[in-house]
Design a protein around this motif. Structure first.
Motif, PDB file in Angstrom:
ATOM      1  N   ASP A  30       0.871  -1.182   0.000  1.00 36.85           N
ATOM      2  CA  ASP A  30       0.000   0.000   0.000  1.00 36.85           C
ATOM      3  C   ASP A  30       0.902   1.223   0.000  1.00 36.85           C
ATOM      4  O   ASP A  30       2.054   1.153   0.460  1.00 36.85           O
ATOM      5  N   LYS A  35      -0.713   2.718   7.542  1.00 32.28           N
ATOM      6  CA  LYS A  35      -1.566   1.523   7.487  1.00 32.28           C
ATOM      7  C   LYS A  35      -0.715   0.273   7.566  1.00 32.28           C
ATOM      8  O   LYS A  35      -1.001  -0.650   8.322  1.00 32.28           O
ATOM      9  N   THR A  90     -11.683   3.444  -6.333  1.00 33.55           N
ATOM     10  CA  THR A  90     -12.199   3.976  -7.606  1.00 33.55           C
ATOM     11  C   THR A  90     -13.398   4.877  -7.296  1.00 33.55           C
ATOM     12  O   THR A  90     -14.544   4.532  -7.583  1.00 33.55           O
ATOM     13  N   GLU A 162     -19.328  -5.496   3.410  1.00 27.53           N
ATOM     14  CA  GLU A 162     -18.621  -5.164   4.650  1.00 27.53           C
ATOM     15  C   GLU A 162     -19.401  -5.671   5.853  1.00 27.53           C
ATOM     16  O   GLU A 162     -20.629  -5.694   5.845  1.00 27.53           O
ATOM     17  N   LYS A 276     -21.892   4.910  -5.865  1.00 25.38           N
ATOM     18  CA  LYS A 276     -20.907   5.225  -6.918  1.00 25.38           C
ATOM     19  C   LYS A 276     -21.018   4.258  -8.091  1.00 25.38           C
ATOM     20  O   LYS A 276     -20.813   4.651  -9.240  1.00 25.38           O
TER      21      LYS A 276
HETATM   22  N1  LIG Z   1     -15.447  -1.909   0.315  1.00 27.75           N
HETATM   23  C1  LIG Z   1     -16.276  -2.749  -0.258  1.00 27.75           C
HETATM   24  O1  LIG Z   1     -17.242  -3.213   0.355  1.00 27.75           O
HETATM   25  C2  LIG Z   1     -16.078  -3.178  -1.683  1.00 27.75           C
HETATM   26  C3  LIG Z   1     -16.762  -4.307  -2.166  1.00 27.75           C
HETATM   27  C4  LIG Z   1     -16.572  -4.694  -3.484  1.00 27.75           C
HETATM   28  C5  LIG Z   1     -15.735  -3.956  -4.322  1.00 27.75           C
HETATM   29  N2  LIG Z   1     -15.105  -2.855  -3.828  1.00 27.75           N
HETATM   30  C6  LIG Z   1     -14.221  -2.120  -4.757  1.00 27.75           C
HETATM   31  O2  LIG Z   1     -12.877  -2.448  -4.438  1.00 27.75           O
HETATM   32  C7  LIG Z   1     -12.032  -1.311  -4.636  1.00 27.75           C
HETATM   33  C8  LIG Z   1     -11.291  -0.993  -3.341  1.00 27.75           C
HETATM   34  O3  LIG Z   1     -12.248  -0.668  -2.371  1.00 27.75           O
HETATM   35  P1  LIG Z   1     -11.847  -0.554  -0.823  1.00 27.75           P
HETATM   36  O4  LIG Z   1     -13.120  -0.394  -0.082  1.00 27.75           O
HETATM   37  O5  LIG Z   1     -10.922  -1.634  -0.469  1.00 27.75           O
HETATM   38  O6  LIG Z   1     -11.039   0.839  -0.862  1.00 27.75           O
HETATM   39  P2  LIG Z   1     -10.142   1.447   0.296  1.00 27.75           P
HETATM   40  O7  LIG Z   1     -10.126   2.903   0.059  1.00 27.75           O
HETATM   41  O8  LIG Z   1     -10.567   0.902   1.610  1.00 27.75           O
HETATM   42  O9  LIG Z   1      -8.676   0.863  -0.013  1.00 27.75           O
HETATM   43  C9  LIG Z   1      -7.884   1.227  -1.079  1.00 27.75           C
HETATM   44  C10 LIG Z   1      -6.423   1.196  -0.648  1.00 27.75           C
HETATM   45  O10 LIG Z   1      -5.583   1.534  -1.770  1.00 27.75           O
HETATM   46  C11 LIG Z   1      -4.497   2.306  -1.283  1.00 27.75           C
HETATM   47  N3  LIG Z   1      -3.897   3.042  -2.395  1.00 27.75           N
HETATM   48  C12 LIG Z   1      -4.334   4.161  -3.025  1.00 27.75           C
HETATM   49  N4  LIG Z   1      -3.505   4.471  -4.030  1.00 27.75           N
HETATM   50  C13 LIG Z   1      -2.524   3.539  -4.051  1.00 27.75           C
HETATM   51  C14 LIG Z   1      -1.389   3.314  -4.864  1.00 27.75           C
HETATM   52  N5  LIG Z   1      -1.098   4.134  -5.894  1.00 27.75           N
HETATM   53  N6  LIG Z   1      -0.596   2.258  -4.590  1.00 27.75           N
HETATM   54  C15 LIG Z   1      -0.893   1.427  -3.565  1.00 27.75           C
HETATM   55  N7  LIG Z   1      -1.962   1.578  -2.766  1.00 27.75           N
HETATM   56  C16 LIG Z   1      -2.778   2.628  -3.011  1.00 27.75           C
HETATM   57  C17 LIG Z   1      -5.107   3.174  -0.207  1.00 27.75           C
HETATM   58  O11 LIG Z   1      -4.111   3.646   0.693  1.00 27.75           O
HETATM   59  C18 LIG Z   1      -6.077   2.194   0.447  1.00 27.75           C
HETATM   60  O12 LIG Z   1      -5.456   1.493   1.519  1.00 27.75           O
HETATM   61  C19 LIG Z   1     -12.942  -0.192  -5.139  1.00 27.75           C
HETATM   62  O13 LIG Z   1     -12.951  -0.212  -6.538  1.00 27.75           O
HETATM   63  C20 LIG Z   1     -14.310  -0.613  -4.628  1.00 27.75           C
HETATM   64  O14 LIG Z   1     -15.349  -0.118  -5.417  1.00 27.75           O
HETATM   65  C21 LIG Z   1     -15.239  -2.464  -2.543  1.00 27.75           C
END
Ligand SMILES: NC(=O)c1ccc[n+]([C@@H]2O[C@H](COP(=O)([O-])OP(=O)(O)OC[C@H]3O[C@@H](n4cnc5c(N)ncnc54)[C@H](O)[C@@H]3O)[C@@H](O)[C@H]2O)c1
Length: 461
Positions: A30, A35, A90, A162, A276
């Motif tokens: 990350d 974190k 995203t 979640e 979103k």
């Molecule tokens: N949260 C959910 O319930 C859920 C469920 C299904 C799909 N998704 C999808 O999964 C994806 C991630 O969601 P999330 O909830 O885990 O997001 P999140 O924001 O909790 O986690 C994303 C992580 O990526 C890291 N990050 C950002 N830029 C970075 C980079 N350049 N290099 C490395 N790390 C980087 C951030 O520090 C963060 O820890 C999204 O597209 C979301 O739509 C989320």
């Protein structure tokens, strides 16, 4: 298999942890060093500050430095990897389209590193993020533009919810894998060997574009179903005398073709994805001239649903929020999480403050700290009017009204607490129909408005 996970948020961290349980060597990267320090500590309290999912901290503690490794330098872990899972945020742009800035930054960095590999074994770069249809193809172009060799691209959308993320990652309904080539499917089958040929889990292999579309259609279908109940079922219960919404729901969902999930009426669905994703699909479909009326209606019903109990309190119960103290219980978008993204409570609290509420007594069993970051007084001075409490009891004490905004189980026992701590006139706005014995309160002159029912008890003059 050697697996690299890029982005350790809700999706990436859970995926990394559960893959490590199946004996893969998982390296999680990350770009947020704080974190990573918390996760590498193995301490539940520090891990849960970022991602609070039942069972997750235990797996991390058990697997840490055996099968699960955290790295703050992507270059140090990329050599010899079989797969890279892209789990980047995203978020939406203002026009609803998907903002790929984080994704693209990570993809560019990854492409540079993959181009310099010494070990040229095949690597599959897998999108787990929810990304517009065609993004795997876009990734392929980025990798080709850096002259990366011997790679495949894949779309493997995440469906976790979640609060039950670990349980679902261990036993999902389905695993959807979109690849162009059999050799890439073969690599993913090894990653997910526990699910291939499973009797109950559907392992679906398809094209990258179909896999991307499955995620959007599934999520918008779920929100549309929720909005149908909120926009139609709940309104029938609220406007037509003698219609009981609970019986209505039971009767309708007795048909096995109609889902029970999503039929519980509420003050809207929140969370990081529904809003979103539907906005993004609307944007994607407009570009190919497909009518999006149905999706727009689902979106609008859900957004208005978040605040409409506040409006009903004024118009149907005659309540005046001016100078009142309102206890708001349940700040996260649902129970068992500290995630505040797109939580209904945000709209509720903004609406209450906009209507002149003097103080908000806020409480959530897990999300008080993350809520403080959302309701930052430097962004909106009105947020200075929010006080945070460590229990529902404390929040209710000295309040004039109560708003229940999430489905934490502990709220089911609130009728006693209310009766003990506050005397009528007192208004309860129940966004989740969480007080089964509300009749008792109504018989003692408390006023009660729930989603799906007419106002009960005395109206305010
Ligand atoms: N949260 C959910 O319930 C859920 C469920 C299904 C799909 N998704 C999808 O999964 C994806 C991630 O969601 P999330 O909830 O885990 O997001 P999140 O924001 O909790 O986690 C994303 C992580 O990526 C890291 N990050 C950002 N830029 C970075 C980079 N350049 N290099 C490395 N790390 C980087 C951030 O520090 C963060 O820890 C999204 O597209 C979301 O739509 C989320």
């Amino acid at each position: 298999m050697k697996i690299v996970v890029c982005g350790t948020g809700y999706v990436g961290l859970v995926h990394a942890a559960v893959c490590s349980e199946y004996g893969h060597q998982v390296y999680a990267y990350d770009n947020d060093p704080e974190k990573l320090a918390a996760f590498s500590s193995g301490q539940a309290e520090r891990i849960e500050t970022y991602v609070n999912e039942p069972g997750l901290a235990n797996i991390i503690r058990e697997m840490l430095d055996r099968y699960l490794f955290f790295a703050s330098d992507l270059a140090s872990i990329i050599e010899g990897t079989d797969t890279v899972f892209m789990c980047l945020p995203t978020p939406p742009n203002l026009d609803g389209s998907t903002n790929l800035t984080f994704y693209d930054a990570a993809a560019q960095q990854l492409a540079q590193l993959l181009a310099q590999r010494k070990d040229q074994r095949r690597v599959v770069v897998v999108n787990k993020s929810t990304v517009p249809i065609g993004t795997a193809r876009h990734l392929e172009k980025i990798l080709n533009s850096h002259n990366v060799e011997n790679f495949g691209i894949s779309a493997n959308p995440e469906f976790l919810a979640e609060g039950t993320a670990v349980a679902q990652a261990r036993r999902p309904d389905r695993v959807v894998v979109g690849c162009d080539h059999e050799q890439d499917h073969k690599i993913l089958r090894r990653v997910y060997s526990q699910f291939v040929h499973h009797v109950r889990i559907k392992y679906i292999e398809t094209s990258p574009e179909t896999a991307e579309a499955i995620k959007y259609v599934a999520n918008t279908m779920l929100l549309t179903y929720i909005s149908f109940w909120n926009g139609v079922g709940a309104k029938i219960g609220e406007k037509i005398p003698n219609v009981n919404i609970d019986d209505l729901r039971l009767g309708v969902t007795a048909d096995e073709r109609i889902s029970t999930w999503g039929s519980f009426v509420s003050n809207g669905a929140g969370g990081s994805c529904f809003g979103k994703d539907i906005a993004s699909l609307i944007n994607q479909l407009r570009k190919v001239n497909v009518s999006t009326k149905m999706l727009e209606a689902s979106y609008e019903v859900n957004e208005y649903q978040k605040i409409y109990l506040v409006d009903r309190a004024i118009t149907e119960a005659g309540f005046k929020f001016n100078n009142k103290t309102v206890a708001v219980l349940g700040l996260a978008f649902k129970k068992h999480t500290n995630d505040m993204r797109d939580a209904s409570s945000i709209k509720v609290i903004e609406s209450l403050l906009g209507k002149g509420t003097a103080r908000i007594n806020a409480y959530d069993p897990l999300a008080n700290e993350s809520a403080k970051q959302v309701f930052d007084p430097s962004k909106n001075v009105l947020f200075e009017k929010i006080d945070y409490f460590d229990s529902a009891r404390e929040a209710i004490k000295n309040s004039d009204a109560l708003f229940i905004s999430s489905d934490c189980e502990e709220f089911r026992g609130l009728s006693r607490t209310v009766e003990e701590l506050v005397k009528p006139p007192y208004l309860i706005m129940d966004g989740r129909r969480m007080i089964p014995d509300h009749d008792d309160l109504v018989s003692k002159d408390y006023s009660y408005i729930a989603v799906g029912s007419m106002v009960l008890g005395p109206a305010y003059a």
